[in-house]
Design an enzyme around this catalytic site. Structure first.
Site, PDB file in Angstrom:
ATOM      1  N   LYS A  12       0.830  -1.207   0.000  1.00  0.00           N
ATOM      2  CA  LYS A  12       0.000   0.000   0.000  1.00  0.00           C
ATOM      3  C   LYS A  12       0.870   1.266   0.000  1.00  0.00           C
ATOM      4  O   LYS A  12       2.082   1.202   0.275  1.00  0.00           O
ATOM      5  CB  LYS A  12      -0.928  -0.027   1.217  1.00  0.00           C
ATOM      6  N   ASN A  68      -1.873  -0.079   7.357  1.00  0.00           N
ATOM      7  CA  ASN A  68      -1.365  -1.425   7.683  1.00  0.00           C
ATOM      8  C   ASN A  68      -0.535  -2.068   6.571  1.00  0.00           C
ATOM      9  O   ASN A  68      -0.414  -3.281   6.484  1.00  0.00           O
ATOM     10  CB  ASN A  68      -2.490  -2.336   8.176  1.00  0.00           C
ATOM     11  N   HIS A  74      -1.822  -5.589   1.583  1.00  0.00           N
ATOM     12  CA  HIS A  74      -3.098  -6.264   1.337  1.00  0.00           C
ATOM     13  C   HIS A  74      -2.817  -7.653   0.785  1.00  0.00           C
ATOM     14  O   HIS A  74      -1.864  -7.830   0.016  1.00  0.00           O
ATOM     15  CB  HIS A  74      -3.928  -5.487   0.309  1.00  0.00           C
ATOM     16  N   GLU A  89      -9.662 -10.334  -7.643  1.00  0.00           N
ATOM     17  CA  GLU A  89      -8.700  -9.236  -7.497  1.00  0.00           C
ATOM     18  C   GLU A  89      -7.582  -9.304  -8.540  1.00  0.00           C
ATOM     19  O   GLU A  89      -7.148  -8.269  -9.056  1.00  0.00           O
ATOM     20  CB  GLU A  89      -8.140  -9.233  -6.076  1.00  0.00           C
ATOM     21  N   ARG A 127      -2.005 -14.535   4.067  1.00  0.00           N
ATOM     22  CA  ARG A 127      -2.754 -13.846   5.134  1.00  0.00           C
ATOM     23  C   ARG A 127      -2.069 -14.026   6.482  1.00  0.00           C
ATOM     24  O   ARG A 127      -2.020 -13.100   7.304  1.00  0.00           O
ATOM     25  CB  ARG A 127      -4.188 -14.389   5.201  1.00  0.00           C
ATOM     26  N   TYR A 182     -12.326  -2.536  -2.967  1.00  0.00           N
ATOM     27  CA  TYR A 182     -12.886  -2.623  -1.614  1.00  0.00           C
ATOM     28  C   TYR A 182     -14.415  -2.568  -1.608  1.00  0.00           C
ATOM     29  O   TYR A 182     -15.014  -2.180  -0.591  1.00  0.00           O
ATOM     30  CB  TYR A 182     -12.312  -1.501  -0.750  1.00  0.00           C
TER      31      TYR A 182
END
Ligand code: DAT
Ligand code: MG
Length: 151
Positions: free
Chosen positions: A11, A114, A117, A128, A87, A51
């Site tokens: 990000k 954070n 992604h 995605e 993840r 999103y």
């Protein structure tokens, strides 16, 4: 466990903080194969679509604005169980709840900053990857290291 592909994005906060190399290195050292990589300045429609399932959340407008606020490194990683494992490598959404050994736990504090992604399910990953990459941007290749990663 099947060989899968996932969509992972560094990000704008992490790009600005010079964390691109650190984050890519974790996936490389794990043994996952990079099959797509590009620097993108997301448009608002791209961020909104990415999103979309969070559109009803109060933080959605700031989340979309944040994703569009600078360059994002869009990546596609391939390997055994990569969706679930990526993840785990990221850690919990809120970095203060993330184990310090994870990417978010090591490099982030606030949930809205954070750093990274990654798709939350195989079906999400398919959506995605198709949203961020054209098919010809994904590269088929066989690293010579594969026999030392998989038995
Ligand atoms: P994840 O990124 O772990 O998949 P998510 O899909 O629930 O988490 O949310 C997407 C992003 O939205 C998340 O990385 C940071 C932001 N976000 C989530 N929950 C938030 C909250 N309660 N307040 C502010 N931002 C939040
Ligand atoms: Mg998510």
């Amino acid at each position: 466990c099947r060989v899968e592909r996932t969509f992972t994005a560094i990000k704008p906060d992490a790009v600005n903080r010079g964390l691109i190399g650190e984050i890519i290195t974790r996936f490389e050292r794990k043994g996952y194969k990079l099959v797509g990589l590009k620097l993108v300045r997301p448009t608002q429609p791209l961020a909104e679509t990415h999103y979309a399932e969070l559109a009803s959340k109060p933080f959605y407008p700031s989340l979309v604005q944040f994703l569009c606020s600078g360059p994002v490194v869009a990546m596609c990683w391939e390997g055994k169980d990569v969706v679930r494992t990526a993840r785990k490598m990221l850690g919990a959404t809120n970095p203060l709840e993330s184990d310090p050994s994870t990417i978010r736990g090591a490099y982030a504090i606030d949930v809205g900053r954070n750093v990274v992604h990654s798709s939350d399910a195989v079906s999400t990953a398919e959506r995605e990857i198709a949203l961020w990459f054209r098919p010809e941007e994904l590269v088929e290749w066989a690293p010579t290291s594969l026999q030392w990663i998989y038995e």
